[in-house]
Design an enzyme around this catalytic site. Structure first.
Site: not given
Length: 306
Positions: A213, A215, A283
């Protein structure tokens, strides 16, 4: 998710500001000794969980608002997760679709027990309204119905979310190519999988399709580990805590190269261990390392996507 993998790989091959160091990947994988350090999904105990549809509603609202905490130095993901959890414990109708459509900025702050305006507060309120409206219109007001309609496929769930909820359409154009990142849509699937331990609402037969993810925490951890290398200009911007515009080459590269690097880590780890390795688990480990590191220098971008 092939769109995410392929477009991220294209960015990594054509990047001007971020490079992936394959020897850095090898060193990190070597240190891991064939297995990802185990991190439980709710290791801090900050999430609401009742093993039913209300948890699904909670997670969907949480992931609709899970972005851009950095402008307020005291605000982080934990405040959002715990604030929504407390709100539900006090009133289990707090996140019903009709109510989501009516929240104002001050009411959202009150819900989260936050004493001042939230970063991008107007956008957060707009996205709450969007989620409430579309859940009511297409899914009987329930995020659980959205999940049930994906037939135990995380890929179908991400596709459904991005089709119905514009606020989750996390993509950019980079050097003329469309790049798909889908951070919050993917993290909802991963949160369900983690919360329900791969059963019930979290039972996906293709969880291995989900990427990391992208970010602002994980790229910084990858850079600290020697997996990502920044150009001197980009490194200076991040060190000076200057803002990087959403959709700029630098910003897209930071995110897409992180996805590509984690895919390469996953492939190497899988090859060495002879076992299936999930990007989701990689992750979670990388993110847990990052949030514990007070001195982590991350990039700063005003975005609703992460």
């Amino acid at each position: 998710m092939e769109e995410v993998r392929e477009s991220s790989a294209w960015v990594a091959r054509n990047a001007s500001h971020v490079t992936i160091d394959s020897s850095g990947i090898e060193k990190v994988v070597e240190k891991m000794q064939d297995s990802i350090p185990k991190v439980e999904w709710d290791y801090e105990g900050i999430h609401y969980f009742d093993n039913g549809p209300l948890t699904v509603q909670y997670l969907f609202v949480l992931d609709a608002l899970n972005f851009c905490f950095w402008p307020d130095k005291d605000l982080n993901y934990d405040n959002l997760a715990m604030g929504l959890k407390e709100a539900l414990l006090n009133d289990n109708s707090a996140l019903e679709a009709d109510r989501l459509q009516k929240y104002t900025g001050p009411q959202l702050r009150e819900l989260l027990q936050w004493p001042r305006p939230l970063p991008l507060e107007e956008e957060r309120v707009r996205l709450l309204h969007e989620v409430g409206f579309e859940l009511e219109r297409s899914f009987e007001g329930k995020a659980s119905k959205l999940v049930e309609s994906c037939g135990k496929s995380a890929v179908k769930l991400v596709a459904l979310i991005t089709r119905h909820f514009p606020g989750f359409r996390d993509h950019s154009v980079y050097k003329g190519h469309q790049v798909f990142l889908y951070k919050r849509a993917q993290i909802f699937a991963a949160d369900l999988w983690g919360a329900f331990k791969g059963q019930g609402y979290g039972g996906f037969n293709d969880i291995s399709s989900i990427t990391m993810f992208a970010d602002y925490i994980v790229p910084a951890v990858l850079q600290q580990l020697g997996v990502l290398k920044y150009s001197s200009t980009l490194a200076s911007i991040i060190e000076a805590r200057n803002e990087i515009g959403a959709g700029t080459e630098e910003e897209v590269e930071l995110r897409a190269c992180s996805i590509y690097a984690v895919e390469k880590m996953r492939e190497l780890l899988s090859k060495k261990s002879g076992k299936q390795v999930l990007s989701v688990e990689l992750d979670l480990w990388l993110w847990s390392v990052g949030v514990k590191c007070q001195s982590l220098q991350h990039h700063r971008t005003l975005s609703i996507y992460y």
